[in-house]
Design a protein around this motif. Structure first.
Motif, PDB file in Angstrom:
ATOM      1  N   ALA A 264      -4.115   6.228  -5.196  1.00  0.00           N
ATOM      2  CA  ALA A 264      -3.389   6.081  -3.928  1.00  0.00           C
ATOM      3  C   ALA A 264      -3.327   7.403  -3.174  1.00  0.00           C
ATOM      4  O   ALA A 264      -3.511   7.437  -1.948  1.00  0.00           O
ATOM      5  CB  ALA A 264      -1.982   5.551  -4.199  1.00  0.00           C
ATOM      6  N   TYR A 268      -5.220   8.240   0.775  1.00  0.00           N
ATOM      7  CA  TYR A 268      -4.596   8.677   2.028  1.00  0.00           C
ATOM      8  C   TYR A 268      -4.980  10.107   2.383  1.00  0.00           C
ATOM      9  O   TYR A 268      -5.138  10.437   3.561  1.00  0.00           O
ATOM     10  CB  TYR A 268      -3.072   8.530   1.939  1.00  0.00           C
ATOM     11  CG  TYR A 268      -2.629   7.087   1.944  1.00  0.00           C
ATOM     12  CD1 TYR A 268      -2.741   6.323   3.094  1.00  0.00           C
ATOM     13  CD2 TYR A 268      -2.116   6.490   0.791  1.00  0.00           C
ATOM     14  CE1 TYR A 268      -2.345   4.997   3.113  1.00  0.00           C
ATOM     15  CE2 TYR A 268      -1.724   5.160   0.803  1.00  0.00           C
ATOM     16  CZ  TYR A 268      -1.836   4.417   1.966  1.00  0.00           C
ATOM     17  OH  TYR A 268      -1.461   3.107   1.973  1.00  0.00           O
ATOM     18  N   VAL A 301       5.338   4.894   1.672  1.00  0.00           N
ATOM     19  CA  VAL A 301       4.378   4.126   0.883  1.00  0.00           C
ATOM     20  C   VAL A 301       4.987   3.769  -0.470  1.00  0.00           C
ATOM     21  O   VAL A 301       5.511   4.641  -1.175  1.00  0.00           O
ATOM     22  CB  VAL A 301       3.070   4.922   0.677  1.00  0.00           C
ATOM     23  CG1 VAL A 301       2.106   4.150  -0.220  1.00  0.00           C
ATOM     24  CG2 VAL A 301       2.419   5.234   2.023  1.00  0.00           C
ATOM     25  N   ILE A 346       4.839   0.768   4.011  1.00  0.00           N
ATOM     26  CA  ILE A 346       3.497   0.330   3.635  1.00  0.00           C
ATOM     27  C   ILE A 346       3.505  -0.021   2.146  1.00  0.00           C
ATOM     28  O   ILE A 346       3.920   0.783   1.315  1.00  0.00           O
ATOM     29  CB  ILE A 346       2.440   1.411   3.897  1.00  0.00           C
ATOM     30  CG1 ILE A 346       2.376   1.752   5.395  1.00  0.00           C
ATOM     31  CG2 ILE A 346       1.076   0.973   3.406  1.00  0.00           C
ATOM     32  CD1 ILE A 346       1.361   2.838   5.711  1.00  0.00           C
ATOM     33  N   THR A 348       1.166  -0.450  -0.810  1.00  0.00           N
ATOM     34  CA  THR A 348      -0.190  -0.064  -1.194  1.00  0.00           C
ATOM     35  C   THR A 348      -0.512  -0.666  -2.553  1.00  0.00           C
ATOM     36  O   THR A 348       0.070  -0.283  -3.569  1.00  0.00           O
ATOM     37  CB  THR A 348      -0.326   1.466  -1.237  1.00  0.00           C
ATOM     38  OG1 THR A 348      -0.039   1.999   0.062  1.00  0.00           O
ATOM     39  CG2 THR A 348      -1.728   1.873  -1.643  1.00  0.00           C
ATOM     40  N   TYR A 349      -1.444  -1.608  -2.563  1.00  0.00           N
ATOM     41  CA  TYR A 349      -1.835  -2.303  -3.787  1.00  0.00           C
ATOM     42  C   TYR A 349      -3.058  -1.608  -4.390  1.00  0.00           C
ATOM     43  O   TYR A 349      -4.114  -1.554  -3.757  1.00  0.00           O
ATOM     44  CB  TYR A 349      -2.154  -3.761  -3.494  1.00  0.00           C
ATOM     45  CG  TYR A 349      -0.957  -4.570  -3.049  1.00  0.00           C
ATOM     46  CD1 TYR A 349      -0.177  -5.267  -3.969  1.00  0.00           C
ATOM     47  CD2 TYR A 349      -0.599  -4.638  -1.702  1.00  0.00           C
ATOM     48  CE1 TYR A 349       0.921  -6.007  -3.570  1.00  0.00           C
ATOM     49  CE2 TYR A 349       0.494  -5.375  -1.290  1.00  0.00           C
ATOM     50  CZ  TYR A 349       1.254  -6.053  -2.225  1.00  0.00           C
ATOM     51  OH  TYR A 349       2.347  -6.782  -1.823  1.00  0.00           O
ATOM     52  N   ARG A 375      -5.629  -1.376  -1.261  1.00  0.00           N
ATOM     53  CA  ARG A 375      -5.351  -2.184  -0.078  1.00  0.00           C
ATOM     54  C   ARG A 375      -3.925  -1.901   0.365  1.00  0.00           C
ATOM     55  O   ARG A 375      -3.020  -1.787  -0.466  1.00  0.00           O
ATOM     56  CB  ARG A 375      -5.510  -3.676  -0.384  1.00  0.00           C
ATOM     57  CG  ARG A 375      -6.935  -4.110  -0.751  1.00  0.00           C
ATOM     58  CD  ARG A 375      -6.974  -5.547  -1.241  1.00  0.00           C
ATOM     59  NE  ARG A 375      -6.241  -5.692  -2.506  1.00  0.00           N
ATOM     60  CZ  ARG A 375      -5.249  -6.530  -2.681  1.00  0.00           C
ATOM     61  NH1 ARG A 375      -4.832  -7.287  -1.684  1.00  0.00           N
ATOM     62  NH2 ARG A 375      -4.649  -6.626  -3.864  1.00  0.00           N
ATOM     63  N   ASP A 376      -3.715  -1.781   1.656  1.00  0.00           N
ATOM     64  CA  ASP A 376      -2.379  -1.508   2.157  1.00  0.00           C
ATOM     65  C   ASP A 376      -1.943  -2.592   3.140  1.00  0.00           C
ATOM     66  O   ASP A 376      -2.738  -3.100   3.932  1.00  0.00           O
ATOM     67  CB  ASP A 376      -2.286  -0.120   2.807  1.00  0.00           C
ATOM     68  CG  ASP A 376      -3.504   0.202   3.647  1.00  0.00           C
ATOM     69  OD1 ASP A 376      -4.199  -0.731   4.042  1.00  0.00           O
ATOM     70  OD2 ASP A 376      -3.747   1.396   3.884  1.00  0.00           O
TER      71      ASP A 376
END
Length: 389
Positions: A264, A268, A301, A346, A348-349, A375-376
């Motif tokens: 993650a 970003y 996030v 957000i 975030t997966y 994925r977000d």
């Protein structure tokens, strides 16, 4: 009035320009171009060559397994990593390592004026006192209204303090400020010089990003003070989540917390965001467009691990946060907290690859990160008072 406003805008503009100069580089690596008008550079440019030079600061840090972080003790390296990308935080400060500057400022103040920390604490105390006075006034007005209703008379108008009219209680005549010391030069001379005991503390994700992607950080072994290789760093950062690390149940796991969090963070950071910790706002990460010096974070996030194979989750020795199904009340609470501070939430997966599909031999190197997917989902809370237009 106009002149005062102009002076304020000039001061703000000057401060903004100074920040733009200090924090001009988004990453520790700096790029320098040849002087304009150079004939040699122009000819090489026509031939498809570039004379751009890369300045690598080559910083050093010490790995600390107990705190799961890397310590930057050199003042030069700390300044570079903070000013070029806002990496890490001071262990004695809220963000930028400023403990020494604050101590020097407090020593210079010495009762002559208030420091920034003292002003902040004073404002907090005033806000607390205002809330107490307002609550007391409301309770008094309610009691007066009930008494007037019981006696059949009209209640006296209540005076409820507001933020615009309320003022803190002034000091009494007896509580005066202490008199200034006649002469304390000798006392100042006797004070011992301050020693900077603060260090810059990098998270494991930040440290590995600097090592693997930018090659501008050398991590030293805490026992031998020898540089660790990339392979040793890769294993050491994963082993801090394995207690004890020699147990077979921890080996060859794609759901190691370091791998999930780094996936993650790298996602970003590679998109140009400045990523900081978000525990203050009940989230895992905060995303800044340029950095905390320029403006507040725009996004909060929450990292949510998702297992590609449910059998890997059943056999996992790690208790990953948010891996299980969360409740709507939990999600609404976090969303409300971030909405109140004008941040967009957000989700975030991070999909953890299945060990039955991907060979666990890839875990020996960062090449395994290519099999993680991120994925977000942006989640916004409806606030009718702000979203009527």
């Amino acid at each position: 009035m106009a002149s005062n406003r102009n002076r304020g805008s000039q001061k703000s503009g000057a401060r903004r320009a100074e920040n733009n100069r200090i924090y001009a580089h988004p990453l520790p690596l700096a790029f320098s171009n040849p002087e304009p008008g150079s004939t040699f550079g122009y000819v090489l440019g026509l031939l498809g060559f570039s004379l751009t030079k890369i300045e690598n600061p080559h910083c050093e840090g010490v790995f600390d397994p107990a705190t799961r972080s890397v310590w930057i003790t050199n003042e030069r390296d700390s300044s570079i990593l903070w000013r070029r990308g806002f990496f890490g935080k001071g262990d004695l400060s809220r963000s930028e390592p400023s403990w020494l500057a604050r101590q020097i400022s407090a020593r210079k103040a010495a009762g002559k004026y208030m420091t920034a920390e003292e002003i902040r604490e004073k404002r907090r105390a005033e806000r607390k006192q205002f809330k107490m006075d307002r609550a007391a006034a409301i309770a008094k007005a309610a009691a007066e209204a009930e008494a007037a209703f019981a006696e059949g008379r009209q209640a006296a108008p209540a005076v409820i303090p507001s933020g615009a009219t309320w003022k803190p209680q002034q000091l009494g005549e007896t509580a005066e400020l202490p008199e200034e010391a006649p002469d304390d030069k000798d006392e100042d001379d006797e004070l011992e010089p301050l020693k900077d005991v603060e260090h810059l503390q990098l998270t494991l994700q930040e440290a590995f990003f600097l090592v693997w992607n930018l090659d501008c950080l050398t991590v030293l072994d805490p026992q031998t003070s020898e540089p660790l290789s990339l392979q040793q760093i890769w294993k050491a950062f994963q082993n801090v989540h394995c207690v004890p690390p020699e147990l077979p149940v921890y080996t060859n796991r794609f759901d190691n917390p370091f791998l999930v969090n780094y996936a993650a963070y790298h996602y970003y950071r590679s998109l140009g965001w400045v990523v900081k910790g978000g525990i203050k706002f009940c989230v895992d990460l905060l995303l800044y467009k340029r950095g905390p010096v320029f403006h507040h974070a725009e996004f909060g996030v929450v990292v949510i691990p998702v297992y590609e194979d449910s059998r890997d989750q059943e056999s996992s020795p790690f208790n990953l946060p948010n891996a299980n199904t969360f409740s709507w009340s939990w999600l609404s609470t976090i969303n409300r907290v971030n909405s109140q501070v004008q941040k967009t939430l957000i989700l975030t997966y991070v999909t953890i690859p299945s060990s039955s599909r991907v060979s666990t031999d890839l875990l020996s190197s960062p090449a395994c990160l290519a099999h993680y997917s991120v994925r977000d989902v942006v989640l916004r809370r409806l606030i009718p008072a702000r979203m009527r237009d």
